[in-house]
Scaffold this motif. Structure first.
Motif, short mmCIF file in Angstrom:
data_model
loop_
_atom_site.label_atom_id
_atom_site.label_comp_id
_atom_site.label_asym_id
_atom_site.label_seq_id
_atom_site.Cartn_x
_atom_site.Cartn_y
_atom_site.Cartn_z
N LEU A 28 12.30 -31.98 100.48
CA LEU A 28 10.96 -31.41 100.33
C LEU A 28 10.06 -31.70 101.53
CD1 LEU A 28 10.42 -32.32 96.58
CD2 LEU A 28 10.69 -30.00 97.52
N ARG B 133 7.48 -30.07 89.77
CA ARG B 133 7.96 -28.69 89.95
C ARG B 133 9.48 -28.66 90.13
NH1 ARG B 133 2.94 -27.99 92.75
NH2 ARG B 133 3.89 -28.63 94.69
N SER B 134 10.05 -29.76 90.58
CA SER B 134 11.51 -29.84 90.75
C SER B 134 12.21 -30.16 89.43
CB SER B 134 11.85 -30.92 91.79
OG SER B 134 11.33 -30.57 93.05
N GLY B 135 11.44 -30.41 88.38
CA GLY B 135 12.01 -30.62 87.06
C GLY B 135 12.03 -32.04 86.56
N ASP C 172 5.13 -32.03 93.46
CA ASP C 172 6.39 -31.49 93.97
C ASP C 172 7.58 -31.91 93.12
OD1 ASP C 172 5.29 -30.01 96.03
OD2 ASP C 172 5.54 -31.59 97.53
N LEU C 173 7.63 -33.16 92.71
CA LEU C 173 8.76 -33.61 91.90
C LEU C 173 8.68 -33.05 90.48
CD1 LEU C 173 9.30 -37.27 93.15
CD2 LEU C 173 10.62 -35.21 93.72
N MET D 274 15.96 -35.82 97.43
CA MET D 274 15.04 -34.77 97.01
C MET D 274 13.76 -34.78 97.84
SD MET D 274 15.31 -34.90 92.86
CE MET D 274 14.13 -33.56 92.59
#
Length: 140
Positions: free
Chosen positions: A117, A33-35, A30-31, A113
């Motif tokens: 999520l 994909r968050s960049g 997930d992180l 963040m």
């Protein structure tokens, strides 16, 4: 008496370690994909030159420090400058203060963040893990 004595710290049970591994995998995905650049603790063989970014550490010891931890790492050049300043007693050096400020703000941002999520996460209050984030649960 032939009593067996446990040597070393007690580890989390296999079920909890499995849960934390699944949590770590989900957090990393997930992180990423968050960049964010995310890597596992110990992934870089040379700690002095390991790149900056977010590091995931699964502490398997069954105590208050056990669990899934995230730590923000600055660029190796900055870490070296901070290390040199501190070793020379220059704790008020601007690079040291900037490092503290960046770690504080990054920790806050990572918790925000993760919460956005759907994770439950908190900032560390442990002296041995300053500026770390503990991830407790994944989204339902």
């Amino acid at each position: 008496m032939d009593e067996e004595k446990e040597v070393g710290p007690k580890l989390l049970d296999a079920h909890e370690i499995g849960r934390l591994r699944q949590l770590a995998t989900a957090v990393k995905a997930d992180l990423s994909r968050s960049g964010l650049v995310v890597r596992d603790a110990g992934e870089e063989p040379d700690r002095q030159t390991a790149p900056g970014g977010l590091e995931i550490d699964l502490d398997q010891v069954d105590d208050e420090a056990g669990g899934l931890w995230l730590t923000w790492e600055l660029h190796p050049d900055v870490r070296q400058s901070v290390r040199e300043a501190v070793q020379q007693g220059r704790t008020s050096d601007p690079v040291v203060q900037a490092s503290v400020d960046v770690h504080e703000r990054t920790t806050e941002a990572i918790v925000c963040m993760l919460n956005a999520l759907g994770y439950e996460a908190e900032q560390s209050n442990a002296s041995h893990r300053p500026f770390a984030v503990r991830v407790l649960t994944r989204p339902c």
